[in-house]
Write a protein that holds these residues in place. Structure first.
Motif, short mmCIF file in Angstrom:
data_model
loop_
_atom_site.label_atom_id
_atom_site.label_comp_id
_atom_site.label_asym_id
_atom_site.label_seq_id
_atom_site.Cartn_x
_atom_site.Cartn_y
_atom_site.Cartn_z
N LEU A 220 11.35 19.06 -2.01
CA LEU A 220 10.98 17.99 -1.08
C LEU A 220 10.09 16.97 -1.76
CD1 LEU A 220 10.16 20.07 2.13
CD2 LEU A 220 12.12 18.54 1.80
N SER A 221 10.31 15.71 -1.44
CA SER A 221 9.44 14.65 -1.96
C SER A 221 8.13 14.63 -1.17
CB SER A 221 10.14 13.30 -1.83
OG SER A 221 10.41 13.02 -0.48
N ARG A 222 7.16 13.90 -1.70
CA ARG A 222 5.84 13.79 -1.05
C ARG A 222 5.67 12.38 -0.50
NH1 ARG A 222 1.70 17.01 -2.36
NH2 ARG A 222 0.33 15.23 -2.56
N GLN A 223 5.49 12.26 0.78
CA GLN A 223 5.28 10.93 1.39
C GLN A 223 4.32 11.09 2.58
OE1 GLN A 223 4.46 7.89 2.01
NE2 GLN A 223 6.28 7.23 0.88
N PRO A 224 3.02 10.98 2.29
CA PRO A 224 2.02 11.19 3.34
C PRO A 224 2.20 10.28 4.57
CG PRO A 224 0.98 11.02 1.19
CD PRO A 224 2.42 10.67 0.99
N ARG A 225 2.79 9.11 4.38
CA ARG A 225 2.96 8.17 5.50
C ARG A 225 4.01 8.67 6.50
NH1 ARG A 225 1.58 2.71 4.42
NH2 ARG A 225 2.58 2.18 6.38
N LEU A 226 4.91 9.55 6.07
CA LEU A 226 5.98 10.02 6.96
C LEU A 226 5.95 11.53 7.17
CD1 LEU A 226 8.85 7.83 5.47
CD2 LEU A 226 7.76 7.52 7.70
N ALA A 227 5.12 12.23 6.41
CA ALA A 227 5.11 13.69 6.50
C ALA A 227 4.68 14.14 7.89
CB ALA A 227 4.17 14.27 5.45
N GLY A 228 5.24 15.26 8.31
CA GLY A 228 4.88 15.84 9.60
C GLY A 228 5.74 15.37 10.74
N ILE A 229 6.17 14.12 10.71
CA ILE A 229 6.95 13.61 11.84
C ILE A 229 8.44 13.91 11.66
CG2 ILE A 229 5.20 11.80 12.18
CD1 ILE A 229 7.39 9.75 11.54
N LYS A 230 9.10 14.01 12.81
CA LYS A 230 10.53 14.34 12.79
C LYS A 230 11.33 13.06 12.91
CE LYS A 230 13.57 17.97 14.36
NZ LYS A 230 13.56 19.34 14.89
N GLY B 169 1.52 5.36 -9.41
CA GLY B 169 1.10 4.01 -9.75
C GLY B 169 2.08 3.26 -10.64
N PHE B 170 3.21 3.88 -10.98
CA PHE B 170 4.22 3.14 -11.74
C PHE B 170 4.94 2.17 -10.80
CE2 PHE B 170 3.65 6.91 -14.37
CZ PHE B 170 3.49 6.33 -15.61
N VAL B 171 5.29 1.00 -11.32
CA VAL B 171 5.96 -0.01 -10.52
C VAL B 171 7.44 0.35 -10.44
CG1 VAL B 171 6.42 -2.46 -10.29
CG2 VAL B 171 4.32 -1.70 -11.39
N ILE B 172 8.03 0.26 -9.25
CA ILE B 172 9.42 0.67 -9.08
C ILE B 172 10.34 -0.52 -8.77
CG2 ILE B 172 11.02 2.15 -7.78
CD1 ILE B 172 9.09 3.75 -9.53
N SER B 173 9.97 -1.33 -7.80
CA SER B 173 10.90 -2.38 -7.35
C SER B 173 10.24 -3.27 -6.31
CB SER B 173 12.14 -1.73 -6.72
OG SER B 173 11.77 -1.02 -5.56
N GLY B 174 11.01 -4.25 -5.83
CA GLY B 174 10.64 -4.95 -4.61
C GLY B 174 11.02 -4.08 -3.41
N THR B 175 10.75 -4.56 -2.19
CA THR B 175 11.14 -3.76 -1.02
C THR B 175 12.64 -3.81 -0.81
OG1 THR B 175 11.03 -5.52 0.64
CG2 THR B 175 8.97 -4.39 0.14
N ASN C 143 0.84 -1.21 0.00
CA ASN C 143 0.00 0.00 0.00
C ASN C 143 0.87 1.25 0.00
OD1 ASN C 143 -2.59 -1.25 0.15
ND2 ASN C 143 -2.08 -1.83 2.25
N LEU C 144 1.99 1.17 0.69
CA LEU C 144 2.89 2.32 0.72
C LEU C 144 3.36 2.64 -0.69
CD1 LEU C 144 5.30 3.72 2.99
CD2 LEU C 144 6.42 2.81 0.95
N LYS C 145 3.27 3.90 -1.04
CA LYS C 145 3.75 4.35 -2.36
C LYS C 145 5.06 5.10 -2.16
CE LYS C 145 0.04 3.00 -4.58
NZ LYS C 145 -0.49 2.15 -3.48
N LEU C 146 6.07 4.74 -2.95
CA LEU C 146 7.37 5.40 -2.83
C LEU C 146 7.28 6.86 -3.26
CD1 LEU C 146 9.70 2.65 -4.34
CD2 LEU C 146 9.58 3.34 -1.93
N SER C 147 7.99 7.70 -2.53
CA SER C 147 8.06 9.11 -2.90
C SER C 147 9.03 9.27 -4.07
CB SER C 147 8.52 9.94 -1.71
OG SER C 147 9.81 9.53 -1.32
N ARG C 148 8.99 10.45 -4.69
CA ARG C 148 9.86 10.75 -5.82
C ARG C 148 10.90 11.78 -5.39
NH1 ARG C 148 8.29 10.07 -10.93
NH2 ARG C 148 8.98 12.17 -11.49
N GLN C 149 12.16 11.43 -5.50
CA GLN C 149 13.23 12.37 -5.13
C GLN C 149 14.43 12.12 -6.05
OE1 GLN C 149 15.03 14.99 -4.61
NE2 GLN C 149 13.87 15.32 -2.72
N PRO C 150 14.45 12.81 -7.18
CA PRO C 150 15.52 12.57 -8.16
C PRO C 150 16.93 12.75 -7.60
CG PRO C 150 13.81 13.98 -9.10
CD PRO C 150 13.48 13.82 -7.65
#
Lengths: 268, 268
Positions: free
Chosen positions: B128-138, A167-173, A125-132
């Protein structure tokens, strides 16, 4: 384990590796005292250090430390390089004094069917963030992987698949992903998310040697579900075919198994 | 400094705080032996631990450790809580044994004009990347802040402003941002990026007490450049007005200075 070349199992609380995850790491197999694909592993470590502008430890020094720790044994080595002890505050020192940690661990044992029949990854469910600026490198900021691995654990899955926000597939964990579609390989573009691992590069070498086309692309979930085969690679388990994803059963695995043998047997 | 209550300046190399940045932290002012806004700081620590499902150390225990370290002195305290020593691999232990590190440092000294005339933040190139699951926390995954702080250092700026990928303004590199527009306050929505700090919450309290409207919103760069005042808050420096951003000069700072006094003088 060795910390900056000395037997130790602790690092300073002031190390930026702890404070900010300001460092990179490598996990690699040791076979009877020899680090597997060492040059590729070291090149990747140096590349990742360069991205963060952390001076990379000398190759010969690291190899000596690995050999000192493992003798003629087999196992898994982990190398961590951090920016070292820093003053307080996020700003990196202009003259960092990196910390290097080298440790050896027993190889994990996986069910033999993971290698032959394949696995059923959990779709996270977790979606990876984008950070080039950080994508591709194996840095110490791995909370997304921790959350994703927690999902897999709860789902009873040995590995999980990660998508980005779009929704693009990136990798395994903890692995890179390939799809086989009509005799050609496809693998996700990792320019904004994910870790570009050493075994992924080795699969590229296999495709070159075998005149197989391999495309790095923004891979859609629908393409993955239409693929003939999909498989995951990393430096600890090598290659696992995927036997099922959601409702899709993958009956073929001949390409995956050919590459699996090559990855295990070749040294480059 | 204290590690799990004992005088020590190292942690285990196997701590997940180092391996994955799997933990959270707090930085707070100590005034003559008393942690400033302690209840808010502890509530935030507990909240952030909960997001990562790390058991939070007991409040009374932490307070005792802080007092033990600082006596009647003033300074800056840092509290780190990690998921502790884990087995190898990303998956979090189902029964973590957290590591807590409490340390005291001298307060940094800033130019007095930062507080009176205000600062000129560097507009960071890093988005900054977008990651709602981790945003806000330090949490301890702070490489984005490290890269941004490196930019500020190179630009000779005491602080920087961060935008997300889409160009919305999120925060300073180590502070939260407010804009004053027509007597009302606006502050960026941090549901996908950034850290929601304790001083930000305290500004919310100020607005409630003073019947000033405060809107949490996706803040555009253009709105910031049209604002009457902008200012930055954190728990170390308190409040700094912004005197200039790009070509825009902010001549007003009366709201900022009123809130600055309140943040310094009030205890809640």
């Amino acid at each position: 384990m060795l910390v900056n070349g000395k037997p130790a199992d602790t690092i300073s609380v002031a190390d930026r590796g702890l404070s900010y995850g300001d460092g990179v790491f490598r996990t690699l197999r040791i076979q009877q005292g020899s680090p597997f694909c060492w040059h590729r592993q070291y090149d990747k470590l140096r590349h990742d250090c360069n991205v963060l502008q952390i001076p990379c430890p000398d190759e010969v020094l690291l190899l000596k430390e690995l050999r000192r720790l493992c003798g003629t044994e087999s196992g898994i080595a982990k190398i961590i390089v951090t920016r070292g002890i820093g003053e307080r505050g996020y700003a990196p020192s202009l003259q960092p004094n990196p910390t290097r940690v080298v440790s050896i661990h027993p190889a994990p044992e996986y069910d033999a069917t993971c290698y032959t029949d394949g696995i059923t990854p959990h779709l996270c469910n977790l979606k990876l963030s984008r950070q080039p600026r950080l994508a591709g490198i194996k840095h110490l900021n791995r909370l997304e992987n921790v959350l994703a691995a927690g999902e897999c654990q709860a789902a009873g899955a040995v590995e999980g698949l990660l998508q980005d926000e779009e929704g693009f597939v990136i990798s395994g964990t903890r692995s890179n992903l390939f799809a086989v579609i009509g005799g050609k390989l496809m693998t996700p573009d990792l320019s904004a998310s994910g870790v570009a691992g050493v075994q992924r590069d080795r699969v590229f070498t296999w495709t070159e040697q075998n005149d197989v086309q391999c495309t790095v692309t923004r891979l859609k979930m629908s393409e993955l579900l239409d693929a003939d085969e999909i498989f995951l690679v990393n430096s600890v388990f090598g290659l696992w075919p995927v036997s099922r994803l959601l409702d899709k059963e993958y009956s073929q695995r001949q390409t995956a198994l050919a590459i699996q043998s090559w990855l295990n047997d070749e040294k480059y």
